[in-house]
Design a protein around this motif. Sequence first.
Motif, PDB file in Angstrom:
ATOM      1  N   GLY A  73     -14.335 -61.029 -15.451  1.00  0.00           N
ATOM      2  CA  GLY A  73     -13.619 -59.634 -15.020  1.00  0.00           C
ATOM      3  C   GLY A  73     -12.324 -59.869 -14.221  1.00  0.00           C
ATOM      4  O   GLY A  73     -12.431 -60.886 -13.786  1.00  0.00           O
ATOM      5  N   PRO A  74     -11.247 -58.993 -14.208  1.00  0.00           N
ATOM      6  CA  PRO A  74     -10.251 -59.116 -13.572  1.00  0.00           C
ATOM      7  C   PRO A  74     -10.670 -59.010 -11.952  1.00  0.00           C
ATOM      8  O   PRO A  74     -11.495 -58.325 -11.452  1.00  0.00           O
ATOM      9  N   THR A  75      -9.638 -59.794 -11.086  1.00  0.00           N
ATOM     10  CA  THR A  75      -9.898 -59.803  -9.744  1.00  0.00           C
ATOM     11  C   THR A  75      -9.830 -58.385  -9.073  1.00  0.00           C
ATOM     12  O   THR A  75     -10.253 -58.063  -7.877  1.00  0.00           O
ATOM     13  N   ALA A  76      -8.980 -57.587  -9.701  1.00  0.00           N
ATOM     14  CA  ALA A  76      -8.954 -56.110  -9.393  1.00  0.00           C
ATOM     15  C   ALA A  76     -10.064 -55.310  -9.460  1.00  0.00           C
ATOM     16  O   ALA A  76     -10.344 -54.145  -8.866  1.00  0.00           O
ATOM     17  N   GLY A  77     -11.035 -55.971 -10.010  1.00  0.00           N
ATOM     18  CA  GLY A  77     -12.357 -55.017 -10.380  1.00  0.00           C
ATOM     19  C   GLY A  77     -12.190 -54.117 -11.239  1.00  0.00           C
ATOM     20  O   GLY A  77     -11.342 -54.043 -12.115  1.00  0.00           O
ATOM     21  N   PRO A 129     -16.702 -54.510  -8.261  1.00  0.00           N
ATOM     22  CA  PRO A 129     -15.318 -54.271  -7.225  1.00  0.00           C
ATOM     23  C   PRO A 129     -14.596 -55.582  -7.292  1.00  0.00           C
ATOM     24  O   PRO A 129     -14.663 -56.365  -8.229  1.00  0.00           O
ATOM     25  N   PRO A 130     -13.417 -55.185  -6.681  1.00  0.00           N
ATOM     26  CA  PRO A 130     -12.388 -56.371  -6.392  1.00  0.00           C
ATOM     27  C   PRO A 130     -13.099 -57.654  -6.002  1.00  0.00           C
ATOM     28  O   PRO A 130     -14.040 -57.671  -5.139  1.00  0.00           O
ATOM     29  N   GLY A 131     -12.759 -58.673  -6.351  1.00  0.00           N
ATOM     30  CA  GLY A 131     -13.280 -59.811  -5.924  1.00  0.00           C
ATOM     31  C   GLY A 131     -12.623 -61.184  -6.577  1.00  0.00           C
ATOM     32  O   GLY A 131     -11.531 -61.122  -7.034  1.00  0.00           O
ATOM     33  N   THR A 132     -13.039 -62.507  -6.032  1.00  0.00           N
ATOM     34  CA  THR A 132     -12.562 -63.411  -6.545  1.00  0.00           C
ATOM     35  C   THR A 132     -13.567 -64.726  -6.770  1.00  0.00           C
ATOM     36  O   THR A 132     -14.617 -64.506  -6.350  1.00  0.00           O
ATOM     37  N   SER A 133     -13.119 -65.732  -7.735  1.00  0.00           N
ATOM     38  CA  SER A 133     -14.054 -66.799  -8.071  1.00  0.00           C
ATOM     39  C   SER A 133     -15.388 -66.437  -8.489  1.00  0.00           C
ATOM     40  O   SER A 133     -15.547 -65.164  -9.019  1.00  0.00           O
ATOM     41  N   SER A 134     -16.281 -67.133  -8.210  1.00  0.00           N
ATOM     42  CA  SER A 134     -17.766 -66.888  -8.711  1.00  0.00           C
ATOM     43  C   SER A 134     -18.382 -65.917  -7.900  1.00  0.00           C
ATOM     44  O   SER A 134     -18.377 -66.237  -6.680  1.00  0.00           O
ATOM     45  N   SER A 135     -19.021 -64.877  -8.486  1.00  0.00           N
ATOM     46  CA  SER A 135     -19.840 -63.923  -7.593  1.00  0.00           C
ATOM     47  C   SER A 135     -21.009 -63.381  -8.414  1.00  0.00           C
ATOM     48  O   SER A 135     -20.971 -62.621  -8.987  1.00  0.00           O
ATOM     49  N   THR A 177     -35.098 -58.315  -4.165  1.00  0.00           N
ATOM     50  CA  THR A 177     -33.632 -58.738  -4.530  1.00  0.00           C
ATOM     51  C   THR A 177     -33.931 -59.524  -5.629  1.00  0.00           C
ATOM     52  O   THR A 177     -34.837 -60.524  -5.792  1.00  0.00           O
ATOM     53  N   SER A 178     -33.227 -59.432  -6.737  1.00  0.00           N
ATOM     54  CA  SER A 178     -33.527 -59.845  -8.037  1.00  0.00           C
ATOM     55  C   SER A 178     -32.900 -61.695  -7.877  1.00  0.00           C
ATOM     56  O   SER A 178     -32.366 -61.808  -7.046  1.00  0.00           O
ATOM     57  N   ASN A 179     -33.178 -62.311  -9.020  1.00  0.00           N
ATOM     58  CA  ASN A 179     -32.451 -63.625  -9.174  1.00  0.00           C
ATOM     59  C   ASN A 179     -31.118 -63.188  -9.615  1.00  0.00           C
ATOM     60  O   ASN A 179     -30.707 -62.191 -10.172  1.00  0.00           O
ATOM     61  N   PRO A 180     -30.102 -64.132  -9.311  1.00  0.00           N
ATOM     62  CA  PRO A 180     -28.582 -63.953  -9.381  1.00  0.00           C
ATOM     63  C   PRO A 180     -28.435 -64.161 -11.169  1.00  0.00           C
ATOM     64  O   PRO A 180     -29.274 -65.066 -11.533  1.00  0.00           O
ATOM     65  N   VAL A 181     -27.403 -63.480 -11.538  1.00  0.00           N
ATOM     66  CA  VAL A 181     -26.862 -63.746 -13.034  1.00  0.00           C
ATOM     67  C   VAL A 181     -25.362 -64.163 -12.754  1.00  0.00           C
ATOM     68  O   VAL A 181     -24.665 -63.430 -11.948  1.00  0.00           O
ATOM     69  N   ALA A 182     -24.653 -64.902 -13.444  1.00  0.00           N
ATOM     70  CA  ALA A 182     -23.483 -65.283 -13.267  1.00  0.00           C
ATOM     71  C   ALA A 182     -22.314 -64.514 -13.654  1.00  0.00           C
ATOM     72  O   ALA A 182     -22.524 -63.511 -14.629  1.00  0.00           O
ATOM     73  N   PHE A 183     -21.500 -64.258 -12.838  1.00  0.00           N
ATOM     74  CA  PHE A 183     -20.215 -63.386 -12.836  1.00  0.00           C
ATOM     75  C   PHE A 183     -19.041 -63.928 -12.254  1.00  0.00           C
ATOM     76  O   PHE A 183     -19.115 -64.344 -11.268  1.00  0.00           O
ATOM     77  N   THR A 184     -17.916 -64.244 -13.043  1.00  0.00           N
ATOM     78  CA  THR A 184     -16.776 -64.854 -12.354  1.00  0.00           C
ATOM     79  C   THR A 184     -15.641 -63.756 -12.347  1.00  0.00           C
ATOM     80  O   THR A 184     -15.202 -63.219 -13.611  1.00  0.00           O
ATOM     81  N   TYR A 185     -14.816 -63.705 -11.495  1.00  0.00           N
ATOM     82  CA  TYR A 185     -13.483 -63.089 -11.555  1.00  0.00           C
ATOM     83  C   TYR A 185     -12.388 -64.063 -11.821  1.00  0.00           C
ATOM     84  O   TYR A 185     -12.508 -65.134 -11.560  1.00  0.00           O
ATOM     85  N   VAL A 186     -11.636 -63.321 -12.806  1.00  0.00           N
ATOM     86  CA  VAL A 186     -10.420 -63.948 -13.446  1.00  0.00           C
ATOM     87  C   VAL A 186      -9.070 -63.443 -13.160  1.00  0.00           C
ATOM     88  O   VAL A 186      -8.951 -62.517 -13.148  1.00  0.00           O
ATOM     89  N   ALA A 187      -8.031 -64.583 -12.702  1.00  0.00           N
ATOM     90  CA  ALA A 187      -6.881 -63.884 -12.268  1.00  0.00           C
ATOM     91  C   ALA A 187      -6.053 -63.115 -13.348  1.00  0.00           C
ATOM     92  O   ALA A 187      -6.339 -64.039 -14.434  1.00  0.00           O
ATOM     93  N   THR A 188      -5.157 -62.654 -13.215  1.00  0.00           N
ATOM     94  CA  THR A 188      -4.310 -61.959 -13.997  1.00  0.00           C
ATOM     95  C   THR A 188      -3.525 -62.912 -14.694  1.00  0.00           C
ATOM     96  O   THR A 188      -2.842 -63.952 -13.965  1.00  0.00           O
TER      97      THR A 188
END
Length: 338
Positions: free
Chosen positions: A182-186, A226-232, A242-253
């Motif tokens: 997803g975009p860094t802007a969220g 939400p807005p973010g950067t890199s791997s979150s 709290t659950s296990n994590p699943v991958a999500f990565t922020y991509v720059a424009t």
Amino acid sequence: MPPTISTINPSQGPTTGGTTVTLTGTGMTGSTAVRFGSTNATSFTVVSATQITAVSPPRAAGAAAVIVVHPTGNSNSVTFTYVVAQVPVITGVAPSNGPTSGGTSVTLTGTGFTGATAVTFAGVPATSFIVNSATQITAVTPAGNAGAAVVTVTTPGGVSAPDAFFFYAAPPVLNSASPVLGPTAGGVVVTLTGSSLLNASAVRFGSTNATSFTVVSATQITATAPPGTSSSPITVITPGGTSNPVAFTYVATPTLTALVPSSGPTSAGTVVTLTGTNLATATAVTFGGTAVSFTVVSDTQITAVAAAGPAGPVTVTVTTAGGTSPGLTYTRVAAPGI
């Protein structure tokens, strides 16, 4: 010199007896008895020269003078009040849910809690409990099975009715997220699938809460990044933990810096090299709003086949998981007339 009593704690208990009281004072060493009225304590222990613990015997409701018997003489008296033992009643359990692993501190409200000897969750004793007053107990839940657990309190007056519940929640599990970029802007809406997701209190992208989320079912949640950067990595928090994590990565424009060539015929087929940044996740390339075929060569280069169209300038853009790039101009040139 005879012993003295300065305090008794607690100062009341049920007529059925069995209340352990602590007598504090002086000269307790060598005491031979503790009496409640004319009746000896069921048992007593001289803890030190300043303290004795004693178990109250059964007695009719009302005040009883408590004294310590000693070879040098009897102590002064303090009052212990016998009350008719009530069957305890639980009217509230807060919080009413928690993880199957136990460890939740629960406040029980109701009546008749004085002298409570046990608190159970689905028949399993609480890890610990404290009688705060006749109307309140705090208890720590033991481990339990997912689902409703009957909560009971036992006192000298009996056992509370099985009509109060604590709900054990299984730990949430995440199996997948879509999309995973997803975009860094969220702002991208992510669908999470898994199990035991009901009553989620938060969805987090890394350490940041989702802008908003909706629990669709026990197996699905939709959340706005939400807005973010890199791997979150994404996690979900429920009463079960709290659950296990699943991958999500922020991509720059993405950006475009050059088109080679920057012009071509009005017919289709010209291969154009697009140079820029953050191009690896490209999902579309357009010439004047028309989607064309393309190949991602690297994060900085794409080759695309220009679409046919009338002579004149058109805007070329690239769309990725990070958004749509600012445009560059590609010019279609009409063939010379004969």
